[in-house]
Design an enzyme around this catalytic site. Structure first.
Site, PDB file in Angstrom:
ATOM      1  N   GLY A  14       0.851  -1.100   0.115  1.00  0.00           N
ATOM      2  CA  GLY A  14      -0.071  -0.173   0.102  1.00  0.00           C
ATOM      3  C   GLY A  14       0.659   1.321  -0.119  1.00  0.00           C
ATOM      4  N   THR A  15       1.948   1.202  -0.688  1.00  0.00           N
ATOM      5  CA  THR A  15       2.927   2.640  -0.468  1.00  0.00           C
ATOM      6  C   THR A  15       2.220   3.432  -1.662  1.00  0.00           C
ATOM      7  OG1 THR A  15       4.473   1.536  -2.058  1.00  0.00           O
ATOM      8  CG2 THR A  15       5.009   1.324   0.320  1.00  0.00           C
ATOM      9  N   LYS A  89      -5.658  -8.809  -8.428  1.00  0.00           N
ATOM     10  CA  LYS A  89      -6.799  -9.663  -8.917  1.00  0.00           C
ATOM     11  C   LYS A  89      -7.171  -9.126 -10.140  1.00  0.00           C
ATOM     12  CE  LYS A  89     -11.009 -11.276  -6.499  1.00  0.00           C
ATOM     13  NZ  LYS A  89     -10.612 -12.634  -5.561  1.00  0.00           N
ATOM     14  N   ILE A  90      -7.609 -10.088 -10.958  1.00  0.00           N
ATOM     15  CA  ILE A  90      -7.982  -9.483 -12.275  1.00  0.00           C
ATOM     16  C   ILE A  90      -9.499  -9.247 -12.205  1.00  0.00           C
ATOM     17  CG2 ILE A  90      -8.429 -10.235 -14.572  1.00  0.00           C
ATOM     18  CD1 ILE A  90      -5.476 -11.423 -14.634  1.00  0.00           C
ATOM     19  N   LEU A  91      -9.993  -8.164 -12.494  1.00  0.00           N
ATOM     20  CA  LEU A  91     -11.554  -7.836 -12.434  1.00  0.00           C
ATOM     21  C   LEU A  91     -12.221  -8.375 -13.582  1.00  0.00           C
ATOM     22  CD1 LEU A  91     -10.985  -4.206 -11.384  1.00  0.00           C
ATOM     23  CD2 LEU A  91     -11.872  -5.847  -9.814  1.00  0.00           C
ATOM     24  N   ASN A 105      -5.188   2.232 -13.303  1.00  0.00           N
ATOM     25  CA  ASN A 105      -4.283   1.378 -12.606  1.00  0.00           C
ATOM     26  C   ASN A 105      -2.690   1.782 -12.683  1.00  0.00           C
ATOM     27  OD1 ASN A 105      -3.093  -1.232 -11.549  1.00  0.00           O
ATOM     28  ND2 ASN A 105      -2.595  -1.702 -13.708  1.00  0.00           N
ATOM     29  N   HIS A 107       0.993   0.280 -13.161  1.00  0.00           N
ATOM     30  CA  HIS A 107       1.881  -0.660 -13.605  1.00  0.00           C
ATOM     31  C   HIS A 107       3.419  -0.405 -13.723  1.00  0.00           C
ATOM     32  CE1 HIS A 107       2.490  -5.056 -15.028  1.00  0.00           C
ATOM     33  NE2 HIS A 107       3.135  -4.134 -16.101  1.00  0.00           N
TER      34      HIS A 107
HETATM   35  C1  GAR Z   1       3.623  -1.289  -7.379  1.00  0.00           C
HETATM   36  O1  GAR Z   1       4.968  -1.325  -7.807  1.00  0.00           O
HETATM   37  C2  GAR Z   1       2.497  -1.507  -8.730  1.00  0.00           C
HETATM   38  O2  GAR Z   1       3.191  -0.867  -9.733  1.00  0.00           O
HETATM   39  C3  GAR Z   1       2.442  -2.877  -8.537  1.00  0.00           C
HETATM   40  O3  GAR Z   1       2.334  -3.298  -7.299  1.00  0.00           O
HETATM   41  C4  GAR Z   1       3.302  -2.426  -6.548  1.00  0.00           C
HETATM   42  C5  GAR Z   1       2.363  -2.156  -5.304  1.00  0.00           C
HETATM   43  O4  GAR Z   1       3.262  -1.666  -4.479  1.00  0.00           O
HETATM   44  N1  GAR Z   1       1.367  -3.207  -9.588  1.00  0.00           N
HETATM   45  C6  GAR Z   1       1.463  -4.361 -10.450  1.00  0.00           C
HETATM   46  O5  GAR Z   1       2.356  -4.911 -10.820  1.00  0.00           O
HETATM   47  C7  GAR Z   1      -0.053  -4.458 -11.156  1.00  0.00           C
HETATM   48  N2  GAR Z   1       0.364  -5.276 -12.171  1.00  0.00           N
HETATM   49  P1  GAR Z   1       2.196  -0.828  -3.081  1.00  0.00           P
HETATM   50  O6  GAR Z   1       1.244  -1.874  -2.788  1.00  0.00           O
HETATM   51  O7  GAR Z   1       3.359  -0.439  -2.296  1.00  0.00           O
HETATM   52  O8  GAR Z   1       1.738   0.355  -3.838  1.00  0.00           O
END
Ligand code: GAR
Length: 187
Positions: A14-15, A89-91, A105, A107
């Protein structure tokens, strides 16, 4: 300014959520976070919901029930924007259609390169010198919707997964807030 109502979906640390919460506390940021949704009861990011007293739900159930319960909440709270922030999770196509143009989103790559999982590992294995992150609208194709913003990060030959992740995530925090402003045409 009347702020739009947003819901953030998370699965892990959750950063990005923390960074969006920070931005949302600025008076001219276009959204207020009205709900946080996690599909993982152990998601570390839930601490930010607690810390900032934002309503949250954690749901460990199948996709059908998850979306049914979440949809009800989103309607109840009149949510205008859903931000996926490390939501793994894929919606369903139906859920995405119901919220068409209202789900974004982040990525950790310069899309369309490196869609899917294990991004940093693949970027390093391909000896890329440039990578970054992308905020995009969600459509029915995985990591395939219209790009809102990208931020670049240089890859050093000394980088490993941990150092690259740190550099990319630093840019992610700036990118997500920038993208939210852009969605509501503030810059
Ligand atoms: C983030 O780096 C985000 O880009 C990635 O998960 C991490 C979550 O970090 N998302 C994906 O890979 C989606 N395909 P966080 O929970 O610390 O925000």
């Amino acid at each position: 300014m009347v702020k739009k109502k947003a819901c953030i979906f998370i699965s892990g640390s959750g950063t990005n959520l923390r960074s969006i919460i920070k931005s949302s506390r600025e008076y001219n940021f276009p959204i207020n976070i009205r709900l946080i949704v996690s599909n993982n009861k152990n998601a570390k990011g839930i601490i930010f919901a607690k810390k900032f007293s934002i309503p949250y739900i954690c749901l460990k159930t199948n996709r059908y029930n998850f979306e049914k319960i979440v949809l009800k909440k989103l309607i109840e709270k009149k949510i205008d924007l859903i931000c996926l922030a490390g939501f793994m999770k894929i919606l369903s196509k139906k859920f995405i259609r119901d919220f068409k143009g209202k789900i974004i989103n982040i990525h950790p790559s310069l899309l369309p390169k490196y869609k899917g999982l294990n991004t940093f590992q693949r970027v390093l294995a391909s000896k890329e010198r440039l990578t970054g992150c992308t905020v995009h609208f969600v459509n029915e194709k995985l990591d395939g919707g219209k790009v809102i913003i990208k931020k670049k990060v240089f890859v050093s030959i000394k980088d490993n997964i941990k150092t690259l992740k740190k550099k990319v995530q630093f840019e992610e925090y700036r990118a997500y807030s920038h993208a939210i402003r852009k969605v509501f045409s503030l810059n």
